[in-house]
Design a protein around this motif. Structure first.
Motif, short mmCIF file in Angstrom:
data_model
loop_
_atom_site.label_atom_id
_atom_site.label_comp_id
_atom_site.label_asym_id
_atom_site.label_seq_id
_atom_site.Cartn_x
_atom_site.Cartn_y
_atom_site.Cartn_z
N LYS A 21 26.93 17.73 -69.95
CA LYS A 21 25.95 17.37 -68.94
C LYS A 21 24.74 18.29 -69.10
N GLU A 23 20.69 19.22 -67.97
CA GLU A 23 19.68 19.07 -66.94
C GLU A 23 18.32 18.93 -67.61
N ARG A 27 15.79 14.51 -64.53
CA ARG A 27 16.93 13.60 -64.58
C ARG A 27 18.14 14.32 -65.17
N LYS A 28 19.29 13.77 -64.88
CA LYS A 28 20.54 14.29 -65.41
C LYS A 28 20.91 13.46 -66.63
N VAL A 29 21.11 14.12 -67.74
CA VAL A 29 21.37 13.45 -69.01
C VAL A 29 22.67 13.97 -69.60
N GLY A 30 23.41 13.08 -70.24
CA GLY A 30 24.61 13.50 -70.96
C GLY A 30 24.33 13.50 -72.44
N SER A 58 30.27 9.49 -67.15
CA SER A 58 28.84 9.76 -66.97
C SER A 58 28.28 9.04 -65.74
N GLU A 61 29.37 10.93 -62.67
CA GLU A 61 28.62 12.18 -62.55
C GLU A 61 27.15 11.96 -62.19
N LEU A 63 24.79 10.61 -64.10
CA LEU A 63 23.85 10.81 -65.21
C LEU A 63 22.96 9.59 -65.37
N SER A 64 21.70 9.82 -65.64
CA SER A 64 20.77 8.70 -65.80
C SER A 64 20.85 8.08 -67.19
#
Length: 95
Positions: A21, A23, A27-30, A58, A61, A63-64
């Motif tokens: 994960k 940051e 946005r939150k990206v994996g 994802s 969580e 994630l976008s």
């Protein structure tokens, strides 16, 4: 937060899938660090199943997006990614 999935067959590790994960700015990206299946266990749906479980994680969580890199010669993983909604976004060229 990290997603870490290990597939076993007869007590031997036959697959590993890791997503980290990240940051990003807003946005939150994996970031998919790896998805590996042992050569003798390929073509049995293990990678597809692991990829799908990673995508589910994802979403839970929040994630976008998920990002990964794949060699243009790895046709199986390209197909798995595209079937799961991944889009080609950039090309890295090397000489």
């Amino acid at each position: 937060m990290i997603f870490f999935l290990v597939a076993f067959h007869d007590e031997a590790i036959v697959g590993i899938h890791i997503i980290q994960k990240l940051e990003a700015r807003f946005r939150k990206v994996g970031g998919i660090a790896t998805l590996w299946v042992s050569p003798e266990m390929r073509k049995q749906g293990i990678a597809r199943s692991m990829k799908e479980r990673g995508i589910e994680w994802s979403k839970k969580e929040g994630l976008s997006s998920l990002e990964t890199s794949v060699s243009i010669f790895n046709k199986r993983m390209l197909d798995i990614n595209r079937k799961n909604g991944f889009k080609d976004e950039s090309i890295i060229m090397r000489k």
